[in-house]
Each structure stands twice: as C-alpha cells, then as structure tokens.
Design an enzyme around this catalytic site. Sequence first.
Site, PDB file in Angstrom:
ATOM      1  N   LYS A 245       0.980  -1.691  -0.360  1.00 12.23           N
ATOM      2  CA  LYS A 245      -0.575  -0.023   0.415  1.00 12.23           C
ATOM      3  C   LYS A 245       1.310   1.032  -0.476  1.00 12.23           C
ATOM      4  O   LYS A 245       1.845   1.252   1.110  1.00 12.23           O
ATOM      5  CB  LYS A 245      -0.872  -0.070   0.916  1.00 12.23           C
ATOM      6  CG  LYS A 245      -1.847   1.384   1.727  1.00 12.23           C
ATOM      7  CD  LYS A 245      -2.213   1.587   2.775  1.00 12.23           C
ATOM      8  CE  LYS A 245      -3.332   2.440   3.080  1.00 12.23           C
ATOM      9  NZ  LYS A 245      -3.765   2.514   4.395  1.00 12.23           N
ATOM     10  N   ASP A 250      -3.345  10.321   3.903  1.00 11.58           N
ATOM     11  CA  ASP A 250      -4.226   9.534   4.337  1.00 11.58           C
ATOM     12  C   ASP A 250      -4.910  10.889   4.935  1.00 11.58           C
ATOM     13  O   ASP A 250      -4.998  10.589   6.565  1.00 11.58           O
ATOM     14  CB  ASP A 250      -4.180   8.036   4.543  1.00 11.58           C
ATOM     15  CG  ASP A 250      -5.925   8.106   5.004  1.00 11.58           C
ATOM     16  OD1 ASP A 250      -6.741   8.514   4.324  1.00 11.58           O
ATOM     17  OD2 ASP A 250      -6.409   6.754   5.848  1.00 11.58           O
ATOM     18  N   LYS A 257     -10.331  11.620   9.853  1.00 11.41           N
ATOM     19  CA  LYS A 257     -10.014  11.501  10.444  1.00 11.41           C
ATOM     20  C   LYS A 257     -10.118  12.378  11.694  1.00 11.41           C
ATOM     21  O   LYS A 257      -9.472  14.074  11.415  1.00 11.41           O
ATOM     22  CB  LYS A 257      -8.177  11.324  10.223  1.00 11.41           C
ATOM     23  CG  LYS A 257      -8.182  10.307   9.397  1.00 11.41           C
ATOM     24  CD  LYS A 257      -6.736   9.524   9.628  1.00 11.41           C
ATOM     25  CE  LYS A 257      -6.386   8.023   8.185  1.00 11.41           C
ATOM     26  NZ  LYS A 257      -7.143   6.783   9.138  1.00 11.41           N
ATOM     27  N   ASP A 268       1.741   6.803   5.549  1.00 14.26           N
ATOM     28  CA  ASP A 268       0.543   5.485   5.178  1.00 14.26           C
ATOM     29  C   ASP A 268       1.145   4.492   4.578  1.00 14.26           C
ATOM     30  O   ASP A 268       0.133   3.590   3.308  1.00 14.26           O
ATOM     31  CB  ASP A 268      -0.491   6.086   5.207  1.00 14.26           C
ATOM     32  CG  ASP A 268      -2.526   4.543   5.317  1.00 14.26           C
ATOM     33  OD1 ASP A 268      -2.138   4.445   6.097  1.00 14.26           O
ATOM     34  OD2 ASP A 268      -2.921   5.575   4.790  1.00 14.26           O
ATOM     35  N   ASP A 327     -12.900   6.371   4.288  1.00  9.55           N
ATOM     36  CA  ASP A 327     -11.060   6.286   4.868  1.00  9.55           C
ATOM     37  C   ASP A 327     -10.793   4.415   4.953  1.00  9.55           C
ATOM     38  O   ASP A 327      -9.105   4.629   6.298  1.00  9.55           O
ATOM     39  CB  ASP A 327     -10.785   6.669   6.998  1.00  9.55           C
ATOM     40  CG  ASP A 327     -10.211   6.870   8.095  1.00  9.55           C
ATOM     41  OD1 ASP A 327      -8.811   6.476   6.351  1.00  9.55           O
ATOM     42  OD2 ASP A 327      -9.381   6.587   8.916  1.00  9.55           O
ATOM     43  N   GLU A 329      -9.538   3.191   2.969  1.00 10.71           N
ATOM     44  CA  GLU A 329      -9.174   3.097   1.275  1.00 10.71           C
ATOM     45  C   GLU A 329      -8.135   2.299   1.235  1.00 10.71           C
ATOM     46  O   GLU A 329      -8.121   2.364  -0.286  1.00 10.71           O
ATOM     47  CB  GLU A 329      -8.596   4.983   1.237  1.00 10.71           C
ATOM     48  CG  GLU A 329      -7.337   4.874   1.004  1.00 10.71           C
ATOM     49  CD  GLU A 329      -6.848   4.497   2.986  1.00 10.71           C
ATOM     50  OE1 GLU A 329      -5.951   4.800   3.209  1.00 10.71           O
ATOM     51  OE2 GLU A 329      -7.840   5.256   3.556  1.00 10.71           O
ATOM     52  N   ARG A 331      -7.640  -0.456   1.124  1.00 10.67           N
ATOM     53  CA  ARG A 331      -8.547  -2.412   0.816  1.00 10.67           C
ATOM     54  C   ARG A 331      -9.266  -2.229  -0.665  1.00 10.67           C
ATOM     55  O   ARG A 331      -8.298  -3.119  -1.154  1.00 10.67           O
ATOM     56  CB  ARG A 331      -9.339  -2.871   1.562  1.00 10.67           C
ATOM     57  CG  ARG A 331     -10.337  -1.614   1.482  1.00 10.67           C
ATOM     58  CD  ARG A 331     -10.972  -1.963   2.708  1.00 10.67           C
ATOM     59  NE  ARG A 331     -10.711  -1.378   4.121  1.00 10.67           N
ATOM     60  CZ  ARG A 331     -10.865  -1.663   5.213  1.00 10.67           C
ATOM     61  NH1 ARG A 331     -11.976  -2.603   5.534  1.00 10.67           N
ATOM     62  NH2 ARG A 331     -10.660  -0.964   6.477  1.00 10.67           N
TER      63      ARG A 331
END
Length: 477
Positions: A245, A250, A257, A268, A327, A329, A331
């Site tokens: 990833k 993010d 968040k 991230d 959030d 995102e 996956r």
Amino acid sequence: MRLKQVDQQADIEVLVVGISGNAQMEERIQALYPERFDEWVRGGDISTKQGELRLLPTLTGTIARVLFVGLGKADRLSQDELRRLLGKAAQFLKVRKLSNVTVDAATFPGKPAELIAETFALATYDVKHYKTGPSVSYELDLTIWSDKGEQEAVRGHALAEATNLARRLVTMPGNILTAPALADEARFIAERHGHALKVIEKEEMEALGMGAMLAVNQGSTIPPKMIVLEYKGAGDAAPIAVVGKGVTFDTGGYSIKPKDGIVGMKGDMGGAAAVLGLFEALGRLKPNVNILGVIPATDNMISGDAFKPDDVITSMAGKTIEVLNTDAEGRLVLADAVTYAKEYNPKMIIDLATLTGGVLVALGTEITGALTNDQALYSRFEAITKETNEMIWQMPYVDQFIKQVRRSEVADLNNSPGRMGHMIFGGAFVGEFVGKTPWLHLDIAGTSEQKSASELGPKGATGVMVRSLYRFAEQEG
C-alpha cells in the site's frame, strides 16, 4: 558504514568483545590487560552481567580501548537478546562518537557476523530531517573479526541498509513524497540495480478499469501511479508477488480522521516502503528467485471531486463496491493492485499495508496481524519472522467475516462492515480479489513505526518486514 576484514595487528580505536559468566575470555583479549584482567572482572570493573557495558583503555598494544559487552550466561542467550545487546553497544559508541569500530565475532555466541553487521547498521540509523542548521551525521566504519563469515556480514549489512531505506521513505513528509516522487524512488532503485520498472499512469488505469484505485485518487490534484517492479533471478519461474500500500497521505477523505489521528498519516505508505526496501536488498544480494513488486501510490484527499460514502465503484476485477467508509481506502487500492499482480500468474501473493487501527487494538505495536488462505505459506513465513524478530500473529479468515464483506444491497462488496473485527474485515476484503492464489496479508499498522527508541534504532519508522520478506524470498527461490 563500511565493511572490511583487516589484520588483527592494525590500529583500532575501539574493539567490541562479549564477555560471559560461563566462558573463558580469549587470551588475546586478556593480554591487553597484563596481570589485571581477572582482578578487574572480580571487582566488577569488567562486568559479565547481561547488558552491562564497560569501556576501558588498554594497557598495551595497538588497540586503544575495549568495549566489554556483558552477555550473562552466553549459552542461554537467545538470538533476539544478542541482537539487542549488540544494538545497545552500537548506540553506546555512537553517543560517544567512536566511529572506527571493530567487533570480535569470536567472543559472541553462534556465528554472528551477519547479525553484527545488520544490527550495527540498524541501531545507528539517523532519522532524516529538514532542519536548516548544520547536520552532524555519524559515519560508522565497522570491521568484523571472524575466521569466516564475510559473505554473511555483507548480507546482514545489505539487509540493514535496505531496511533503513524504507525507514527514510516512511519519514518523508507527504508534500515531498507524493505518488510521482514515490515512483521516482522506485526508478532510482531500478536503475541502480537493473530491475525492470513500469509505471502505470492515470490514463492507463482508466483503460484497465482500475475504478477502486481511481476512486481513492478522485479528490487529489496529484496523479496516481501504479508502480510495477520486476526482479528476475530465476529465469522463467513464476514470481512471488509482493504488493505494498502506497497511500502517501491519508486524510480519511469525507470520513475524515480526527485532528490527533491525522498527524502521522505521511507514514500510510509503509507497505510501499517495505516493497522498495525489498527491491534494494534484491539488487544488492541477487538471490535466485523472481519477484514482482506492485505499489498503488496515491494520496486520499477531500475536495468537490472526492469519492463519498454511499458511492458505488467498480474495481479492475469487475466487482462492484459500496463505499461505506472513505477512510477504508487502503483495501480499495490494494484490490486493484492485487488484481493487476494476478496478470503475471504469480505462485503466491503477499500484500502488506498500514491498513487498520483495529490491528493495534488487537495486537499492539510489536506484532503484525496476518490473514492467509494457505496455512503452509503462513507457517513458512512465520518461521522466518522468528529469526528476524518481526513477529506475526494469524487472525481467523473464516466465513463469518467473509460474508460480512459481501453484504450489500447495492453492490457485490462493501468496504467497511463495521469496527468490530475491523482488522479481519480489511484483510478479508483484499482476499476477495486474490481468488485461489496462495496469499498472505500483513497488516503493519502497529509495527511500521515505534513511539520510542529501542536498541535497534530511534523512534519512528522501523522498515518492518524488509528483512523478513527478503529472507523468505531467498528461501522460496
């Protein structure tokens, strides 16, 4: 850091030796303290207690000083305990700016040349910063005394440097390490080591139908990149696919968040950093294996164009997805990356990502959560992580969780069934795109960074899984 083998009669600034309570010290070390060594051990000036460090000037010869590292009962010392003792010694020397260091491997248990080289490079790593004042870096000039083990030392040093590369990337701010910049980092590695590199641009993603990846990128002004690296060390053999990833920042999107949670989201892309670290190690060490690396790189931003809760998107695999949480995102980008990786007919897929806060609640910051559809694959990888002390723990990948990912009135899948079991839902969602390919999912959200310094380095990015991925790939080749 440099590695070399030298004549034991050369001038040495500091010699590092291990001293045990149940083993005789080498005569060549005792000879540095004529008629005083045993007396100083009895008096505690040289301590055999595990973790005790004593730096003493010598009384004769070309060695200026010796750092004695207390091993306790050396025959009972685990590899991780030895690793931490070596790290503690390395940091002790770094604080004192003693950089010309020789380690006498024969005074430590086992065959530690690789462990010494790896640990000293990890433990003395400096965090990259952007301060304008003068920067004083510590340059370690390391020599290892060993009858044999030069190749092992080179291997340990290479794996540490690859891990430190991943650490550097995770530390970089999101305004500097954008998706295009991450692609540039991949290009630097590929050009340096001769890896094949392909960067899939936004237009090609649209043609390939990567709707999940593109949905995450919708709110951004910075274009996404799907970074594809290939290392070919085994002819035409099917590759191991490693997918990381690469969300460079993010915000959480419209499922934004909180103010405390959004700080640190530059990290991230820890999974992507691990993949690039792996390719650095592959380039240095050249094992007989084929590896495919796939990194979906984008940020997840908020704007009038950003994707929203209740949106329905279509992935590259053709599966439709109801977005319940913007959030969740990671996956989504992994779904398209895994689907693309399958085009290469890999013999297995390993994905790793800073995916969920749920893994921290379940396992804390020392253990990586794992899911798998192949128990033998998990067992082989777990055995490697026990050697590197990058611990993993298997979570249940069962129908009760899979059915909840498939539950939607308007689409084939939903991306966030709820908070209870969140870590498993995240991995199970990615599993929907794997099919029957042997697969291992690693959620490194808890282990990618550490909040305090340790014997293996400063607080911050850890470069977790670089060493384990390489050793596993080498074993599987």
